[in-house]
Design a protein around this motif. Structure first.
Motif, PDB file in Angstrom:
ATOM      1  N   TRP A   1       1.766  42.333  -0.663  1.00 25.73           N
ATOM      2  CA  TRP A   1       2.240  41.433   0.380  1.00 25.73           C
ATOM      3  C   TRP A   1       2.550  40.101  -0.286  1.00 25.73           C
ATOM      4  O   TRP A   1       1.782  39.614  -1.110  1.00 25.73           O
ATOM      5  CB  TRP A   1       1.180  41.242   1.467  1.00 25.73           C
ATOM      6  N   TRP A   2       3.690  39.503   0.078  1.00 26.22           N
ATOM      7  CA  TRP A   2       4.152  38.247  -0.492  1.00 26.22           C
ATOM      8  C   TRP A   2       4.347  37.223   0.611  1.00 26.22           C
ATOM      9  O   TRP A   2       4.680  37.584   1.734  1.00 26.22           O
ATOM     10  CB  TRP A   2       5.481  38.435  -1.215  1.00 26.22           C
ATOM     11  N   VAL A   3       4.165  35.942   0.286  1.00 27.68           N
ATOM     12  CA  VAL A   3       4.456  34.849   1.209  1.00 27.68           C
ATOM     13  C   VAL A   3       5.556  33.999   0.590  1.00 27.68           C
ATOM     14  O   VAL A   3       5.587  33.788  -0.629  1.00 27.68           O
ATOM     15  CB  VAL A   3       3.199  34.001   1.520  1.00 27.68           C
ATOM     16  N   GLU A   4       6.468  33.543   1.444  1.00 32.76           N
ATOM     17  CA  GLU A   4       7.596  32.729   0.994  1.00 32.76           C
ATOM     18  C   GLU A   4       7.900  31.678   2.055  1.00 32.76           C
ATOM     19  O   GLU A   4       8.030  32.009   3.234  1.00 32.76           O
ATOM     20  CB  GLU A   4       8.801  33.639   0.781  1.00 32.76           C
ATOM     21  N   ASP A   5       7.963  30.427   1.647  1.00 34.70           N
ATOM     22  CA  ASP A   5       8.332  29.353   2.563  1.00 34.70           C
ATOM     23  C   ASP A   5       9.828  29.419   2.826  1.00 34.70           C
ATOM     24  O   ASP A   5      10.616  29.646   1.907  1.00 34.70           O
ATOM     25  CB  ASP A   5       7.956  27.993   1.961  1.00 34.70           C
TER      26      ASP A   5
END
Length: 152
Positions: free
Chosen positions: A98-102
């Motif tokens: 799982w990745w987070v990106e603004d």
């Protein structure tokens, strides 16, 4: 006599050419079939998001490959906070993480109190801060732990 030999050689070359083409098509078909089976066998681990905005606490679970978080009603996770942008951040599952990106939010996205400048991997126990909203991450079957730093 040499005309018969040339004719036989032509037939042998044609047979060899068709055999090669058949082998190439079979190999491509087999590889595409394996790739399809691999893609179908992948499952997306469930991600649970516990959202805290002031006194309000909500829990959400997802098994989709992409979650857009923001204030807009079209977002997958809608947060009613003035400090959250219309489309604030994206959580996506690829490369078995799982990745987070603004998404260019005005107040930024923070992962464990560090500003997210480029996509970062999420693991269970991480905290996201989007303006005044705090999101605690829990990933079902999470095998990756955040590496411990050596203090040697």
């Amino acid at each position: 006599m040499s005309g018969v030999v040339v004719l036989i050689l032509r037939f042998m070359m044609a047979i060899a050419l068709y055999a090669f083409i058949g082998w190439a098509v079979y190999t491509l078909w087999r590889d595409m079939k394996r790739q399809k089976e691999l893609i179908e066998s992948q499952t997306i681990p469930e991600i649970k998001l516990v959202v805290e905005i002031g006194e309000q606490i909500e829990s959400h679970s997802y098994t989709v490959p992409e979650i857009v978080v923001g204030r807009e009603s079209t977002c997958d996770l809608e947060l009613n906070a003035n400090t959250v942008s219309a489309e604030h951040t994206r959580l996506s599952y690829h490369h078995q993480n799982w990745w987070v990106e603004d998404l260019g939010s005005r107040n930024g996205t923070f992962l464990n109190f560090d500003k997210v400048a480029s996509p970062a991997i999420l693991v269970s126990g991480d905290q996201l801060q989007l303006g005044q909203a705090l999101i605690k991450i829990s990933i079902q079957g999470d095998y990756a732990e955040r590496p411990e730093s050596d203090s040697n």
